[in-house]
Scaffold this active site. Structure first.
Site, PDB file in Angstrom:
ATOM      1  N   ARG A   1      18.499 -25.697  -4.580  1.00 30.19           N
ATOM      2  CA  ARG A   1      17.258 -24.947  -4.761  1.00 30.19           C
ATOM      3  C   ARG A   1      16.554 -25.461  -6.005  1.00 30.19           C
ATOM      4  O   ARG A   1      17.112 -25.424  -7.089  1.00 30.19           O
ATOM      5  CB  ARG A   1      17.506 -23.441  -4.910  1.00 30.19           C
TER       6      ARG A   1
ATOM      7  N   GLU B   1      14.208 -26.124 -12.960  1.00 28.70           N
ATOM      8  CA  GLU B   1      15.515 -26.768 -12.839  1.00 28.70           C
ATOM      9  C   GLU B   1      15.818 -26.998 -11.372  1.00 28.70           C
ATOM     10  O   GLU B   1      15.142 -26.466 -10.488  1.00 28.70           O
ATOM     11  CB  GLU B   1      16.619 -25.886 -13.449  1.00 28.70           C
TER      12      GLU B   1
ATOM     13  N   ASN C   1      19.016 -26.613  -8.813  1.00 27.69           N
ATOM     14  CA  ASN C   1      20.370 -26.085  -8.660  1.00 27.69           C
ATOM     15  C   ASN C   1      21.106 -26.814  -7.551  1.00 27.69           C
ATOM     16  O   ASN C   1      20.610 -26.889  -6.426  1.00 27.69           O
ATOM     17  CB  ASN C   1      20.311 -24.587  -8.324  1.00 27.69           C
TER      18      ASN C   1
ATOM     19  N   SER D   1      21.379 -19.404  -5.244  1.00 28.19           N
ATOM     20  CA  SER D   1      21.534 -18.006  -4.806  1.00 28.19           C
ATOM     21  C   SER D   1      20.387 -17.508  -3.937  1.00 28.19           C
ATOM     22  O   SER D   1      19.310 -18.100  -3.905  1.00 28.19           O
ATOM     23  CB  SER D   1      21.672 -17.115  -6.038  1.00 28.19           C
TER      24      SER D   1
ATOM     25  N   LYS E   1      21.455 -29.714 -16.690  1.00 28.03           N
ATOM     26  CA  LYS E   1      20.174 -29.793 -17.389  1.00 28.03           C
ATOM     27  C   LYS E   1      20.053 -31.122 -18.134  1.00 28.03           C
ATOM     28  O   LYS E   1      18.967 -31.674 -18.252  1.00 28.03           O
ATOM     29  CB  LYS E   1      20.042 -28.615 -18.349  1.00 28.03           C
TER      30      LYS E   1
ATOM     31  N   LYS F   1      18.074 -25.240 -23.963  1.00 28.47           N
ATOM     32  CA  LYS F   1      19.017 -24.937 -22.875  1.00 28.47           C
ATOM     33  C   LYS F   1      20.365 -25.632 -23.040  1.00 28.47           C
ATOM     34  O   LYS F   1      20.408 -26.853 -23.226  1.00 28.47           O
ATOM     35  CB  LYS F   1      18.423 -25.393 -21.536  1.00 28.47           C
TER      36      LYS F   1
ATOM     37  N   GLU G   1      24.772 -22.416 -16.046  1.00 25.13           N
ATOM     38  CA  GLU G   1      24.071 -21.909 -14.861  1.00 25.13           C
ATOM     39  C   GLU G   1      24.209 -20.403 -14.792  1.00 25.13           C
ATOM     40  O   GLU G   1      25.091 -19.828 -15.420  1.00 25.13           O
ATOM     41  CB  GLU G   1      24.700 -22.506 -13.584  1.00 25.13           C
ATOM     42  N   GLY G   2      23.348 -19.792 -14.007  1.00 21.05           N
ATOM     43  CA  GLY G   2      23.513 -18.377 -13.704  1.00 21.05           C
ATOM     44  C   GLY G   2      22.673 -17.459 -14.562  1.00 21.05           C
ATOM     45  O   GLY G   2      22.765 -16.243 -14.452  1.00 21.05           O
TER      46      GLY G   2
ATOM     47  N   ARG H   1      10.822 -15.188  -7.219  1.00 18.47           N
ATOM     48  CA  ARG H   1      11.341 -14.157  -8.119  1.00 18.47           C
ATOM     49  C   ARG H   1      10.235 -13.764  -9.082  1.00 18.47           C
ATOM     50  O   ARG H   1       9.535 -14.628  -9.610  1.00 18.47           O
ATOM     51  CB  ARG H   1      12.551 -14.670  -8.892  1.00 18.47           C
TER      52      ARG H   1
HETATM   53  P1  ADP Z   1      19.823 -21.163 -15.026  1.00 13.93           P
HETATM   54  O1  ADP Z   1      20.505 -22.364 -14.460  1.00 13.93           O
HETATM   55  O2  ADP Z   1      20.703 -20.354 -15.901  1.00 13.93           O
HETATM   56  O3  ADP Z   1      19.123 -20.364 -13.971  1.00 13.93           O
HETATM   57  P2  ADP Z   1      17.132 -21.942 -15.883  1.00 13.93           P
HETATM   58  O4  ADP Z   1      16.786 -23.262 -16.422  1.00 13.93           O
HETATM   59  O5  ADP Z   1      16.681 -21.654 -14.511  1.00 13.93           O
HETATM   60  O6  ADP Z   1      18.714 -21.752 -16.039  1.00 13.93           O
HETATM   61  O7  ADP Z   1      16.558 -20.828 -16.859  1.00 13.93           O
HETATM   62  C1  ADP Z   1      16.695 -19.450 -16.587  1.00 13.93           C
HETATM   63  C2  ADP Z   1      15.347 -18.755 -16.610  1.00 13.93           C
HETATM   64  O8  ADP Z   1      14.691 -18.999 -17.849  1.00 13.93           O
HETATM   65  C3  ADP Z   1      14.367 -19.239 -15.557  1.00 13.93           C
HETATM   66  O9  ADP Z   1      14.573 -18.555 -14.333  1.00 13.93           O
HETATM   67  C4  ADP Z   1      13.027 -18.913 -16.199  1.00 13.93           C
HETATM   68  O10 ADP Z   1      12.701 -17.543 -16.011  1.00 13.93           O
HETATM   69  C5  ADP Z   1      13.295 -19.132 -17.676  1.00 13.93           C
HETATM   70  N1  ADP Z   1      12.895 -20.501 -18.049  1.00 13.93           N
HETATM   71  C6  ADP Z   1      13.672 -21.602 -17.987  1.00 13.93           C
HETATM   72  N2  ADP Z   1      13.006 -22.706 -18.391  1.00 13.93           N
HETATM   73  C7  ADP Z   1      11.772 -22.291 -18.724  1.00 13.93           C
HETATM   74  C8  ADP Z   1      10.606 -22.956 -19.221  1.00 13.93           C
HETATM   75  N3  ADP Z   1      10.597 -24.268 -19.455  1.00 13.93           N
HETATM   76  N4  ADP Z   1       9.487 -22.203 -19.447  1.00 13.93           N
HETATM   77  C9  ADP Z   1       9.496 -20.886 -19.224  1.00 13.93           C
HETATM   78  N5  ADP Z   1      10.565 -20.190 -18.763  1.00 13.93           N
HETATM   79  C10 ADP Z   1      11.694 -20.880 -18.505  1.00 13.93           C
HETATM   80 MG    MG Z   2      20.525 -22.973 -12.452  1.00 17.66          MG
HETATM   81 MG    MG Z   3      17.564 -20.967 -12.816  1.00 17.57          MG
END
Ligand code: ADP
Ligand code: MG
Ligand code: MG
Length: 479
Positions: free
Chosen positions: A153, A169, A171, A176, A314, A368, A372-373, A455
Site C-alpha cells: 500500500r 511511504e 508499505n 492494513s 524508510k 522518521k 512501521e505501524g 484515512r
Molecule cells: P508508518 O509506517 O508508521 O505508518 P508513516 O511514514 O506512514 O509511518 O507516518 C505515519 C503518519 O505520520 C502518516 O500516516 C502521516 O499522518 C504522518 N506523516 C508521515 N510523513 C509525513 C509527512 N512527510 N508530512 C506530513 N505528515 C506525515
Molecule cells: Mg508504514
Molecule cells: Mg504509514
C-alpha cells in the site's frame, strides 16, 4: 426493535427515490452545513449499516473483546460522508501502483543495494540489524525466491500549496485495512444513494473498492503457483488474535523438510501472510526471530520475503529518491518520471545543510526511524531537540533516522463517527493505494492497482493512526 423501525423508514425512502434527482455534478455537501436533524438520521443509518454489514472492530472497552469471535464489537471509526478528492490525482495514484510494485521487486533482487543502503542504520538500530542479519544469511546460501507475492500500500497526501500528490511511504508488510476500507466505500455509496435528495451527490463518484477480493485473489493464485493442494495459507498474527499462528507458535511447531517445505503443526505451508513481524514488539524473545528465519529458509512463499520487507523501509525510500538511483532499477523513462513526481523531499541525516535547516525550521520536517505501524515519527519542536541531541552524542545514532519534507494537506470539514457519536472536525486526509504483485520465475502473473484506503484525521494531530484513535476510515468522492 430499532432495526425494524429503520427498515420501514428505508421503505418510505424507496418511494421517493423513484422520482429522479438531478445531481449537482462533481460536488458534495459541506458536512458541517448538514441540517442537525438530517445529520442524526444519517449517523443512525450509518451505525445500522456498520452493525449489519460487519464494518466493526474489537471494542477495547469490553473486557471479553478478542477472547471469542463475535464478542465485544463496536463500529469502526469512520467518516460519515466521503472526502472530496481530485479525479486527476486519483488517476495519478492508481497509475503508479504497478510501477511501485515493479520497483519493489527489482530493489528486492539487489541484495548489495539493500545491505549497503542500510549499513549505517544497522549499527544503531537493533531491529533493522536483525532483519538484515536474516537477509545476509539468505544471500550467503544464495536463497532464490521463485514465487514472489507483494501486497503493498503506497500512501499519499495532497500538498495544498504545490497541488502535488506526494508519497508518504510505501508499505510492503502487513498493509492494513484492505477489508474494512471496501466496506467504508460501500457504506458511503449506500448513504449517498439513500439520501440522494438531501445530499444531492452522485454515489457513483465513489470509486468501487475491491481491495479485499484482490488481496484474497492474489493469495489464492500464489497458493496455486506453489502447487501442493494439501498445503495451506498461514496468517501470522499478533498474540491476542485467534485462529492463526503467532511467531512463537511457529517456532514451537514449525520444521523444515529436506526439500525446504515448511511444516507447521503437521501441515505443509504454501503461503505465509504476515500480519505481524513488522515491529520490535512482535519479537518478544529469540524464539520469534528463530521463527522468522525458519520461514525465510523455507520454500513457502513469504508475503513479504525479507528482501521485500527491507525494500519497504524508510531508509530505502530515501535512498531511492536520490538522483540516478531509480535509473538503477527501472528502464522506462516515463515510469521513472511518474514515480519521481510523487517523491517528497527526503534526506539522510549526514546531509548537514538539511540538518541545519531542520534545526532552524523544524516545523517543515518530519523525522522518521525505521519503524512501521504509526506513532514513531518526530514532529515540530521535537525535531529540533532530537537533532541537537544526536549532534551532541555524535555516535552515529543519527543513521537510525531519515528526514522528510513535511506535507501540508488541505484542511476540510468532516464528521467523524466514534463510539456512536458524530463529531464535527477540521480534518486532513491520506490516500493509500493498494497494489498486488505476483511473479513466478520470469512470469508476472499479477501487477495491478488493487483498491484504496482513505484515512481522515483531525488536522491538529501529527500522526494519529486509526487504531490510536485520531484517524478514521474514509472513502473518496471524485471531483
Ligand atoms: P508508518 O509506517 O508508521 O505508518 P508513516 O511514514 O506512514 O509511518 O507516518 C505515519 C503518519 O505520520 C502518516 O500516516 C502521516 O499522518 C504522518 N506523516 C508521515 N510523513 C509525513 C509527512 N512527510 N508530512 C506530513 N505528515 C506525515
Ligand atoms: Mg508504514
Ligand atoms: Mg504509514
Amino acid at each position: 426493535s430499532p432495526f425494524s423501525a429503520v427498515s420501514s423508514l428505508k421503505c418510505a425512502k424507496v418511494h421517493k427515490m423513484q422520482t429522479q434527482v438531478e445531481y449537482s455534478v462533481r460536488t458534495i455537501v459541506d458536512p458541517h452545513d448538514i441540517d442537525p436533524k438530517l445529520l442524526q438520521k444519517l449517523a443512525y443509518d450509518a451505525l445500522v449499516w456498520c452493525s449489519l454489514r460487519g464494518l466493526l472492530v474489537g471494542d477495547k472497552s469490553s473486557e471479553r473483546s478478542g477472547t471469542l469471535p463475535g464478542v465485544g464489537m463496536v463500529h469502526a471509526p469512520v467518516a460519515l460522508l466521503p472526502m472530496s478528492f481530485p479525479e486527476s490525482h486519483w488517476k495519478q495514484a492508481c497509475e503508479v501502483a504497478p510501477i511501485f510494485n515493479e520497483l519493489v521487486d527489482r530493489v528486492s533482487q539487489d541484495g548489495e543495494f539493500l545491505q549497503q543502503s542500510l549499513s549505517r542504520t544497522k549499527k544503531v538500530d537493533p531491529f533493522t540489524s536483525r532483519l538484515l542479519e536474516i537477509h545476509s544469511k539468505m544471500l550467503e546460501i544464495n536463497k532464490i525466491e521463485e514465487i514472489r507475492l507483494g501486497l503493498h500500500r503506497s500512501d499519499y497526501m495532497l500538498d495544498e500549496q504545490t497541488k502535488l500528490l506526494l508519497q508518504i511511504e510505501l508499505n510492503t508488510i502487513s498493509s492494513s485495512f484492505p477489508g474494512l476500507s471496501c466496506l467504508v466505500s460501500e457504506l458511503h455509496r449506500s448513504l449517498l444513494q439513500q439520501y440522494r435528495e438531501d445530499v444531492a451527490s452522485d454515489p457513483n463518484r465513489i470509486p468501487i473498492n475491491n481491495a479485499v477480493n484482490q488481496f484474497a485473489e492474489a493469495l489464492a493464485k500464489t497458493w496455486n503457483e506453489y502447487g501442493d493442494p494439501r498445503a495451506v495459507i498461514m496468517f501470522v498474527v499478533q498474540a491476542e488474535e485467534r485462529n492463526i499462528k503467532t511467531l512463537a507458535e511457529i517456532d514451537a511447531l514449525g520444521e523444515l523438510q529436506e526439500d525446504g517445505t515448511l511444516i507447521v503443526d503437521g501441515q505443509a505451508v504454501a503461503v505465509i501472510y504476515f500480519r505481524a513481524g513488522y515491529a520490535p514488539n512482535d519479537y518478544h524473545s529469540e524464539s520469534e526471530w528463530e521463527a522468522r528465519l525458519l520461514m525465510e529458509q523455507s520454500r513457502a512463499v513469504k508475503c513479504p520475503s525479507i528482501s521485500y520487507h527491507l525494500a519497504g523501509t524508510k531508509k530505502i525510500q530515501q535512498e531511492l529518491a536520490k538522483p540516478n538511483v531509480l535509473e538503477r532499477f527501472l528502464e522506462n523513462k516515463d515510469d521513472i518520471a511518474k514515480l519521481r513526481k510523487c517523491f517528497a523531499g527526503l534526506w539522510s541525516l549526514d546531509e548537514s545543510d538539511t540538518v541545519k535547516d531542520a534545526i532552524e525550521r523544524p516545523g517543515l520536517y518530519v523525522m522518521k526511524p525505521q519503524r512501521e505501524g504509526g506513532g514513531n515519527n518526530i514532529y515540530g519542536e521535537d525535531v529540533r531537540e532530537a537533532l541537537l541531541k544526536l549532534q551532541k552524542e555524535g555516535t552515529g545514532s543519527d543513521a537510525a533516522y531519515i528526514l522528510m519534507q513535511r506535507i501540508f494537506p488541505k484542511i476540510s470539514h468532516s464528521i467523524l463517527m466514534r463510539e456512536g457519536i458524530p463529531h464535527k472536525e477540521q480534518t486532513i486526509s491520506e490516500l493509500g493505494i493498494y497494489g498486488t504483485y505476483l511473479r513466478n520465475k520470469t512470469q508476472v502473473l499479477i501487477n495491478q492497482q488493487a483498491g484504496y484506503l482513505m484515512r481522515t484525521k483531525v488536522s491538529s494531530s501529527n500522526e494519529g493512526g486509526v487504531a490510536a484513535g485520531f484517524a478514521v476510515l474514509d472513502s473518496i468522492y471524485l471531483v
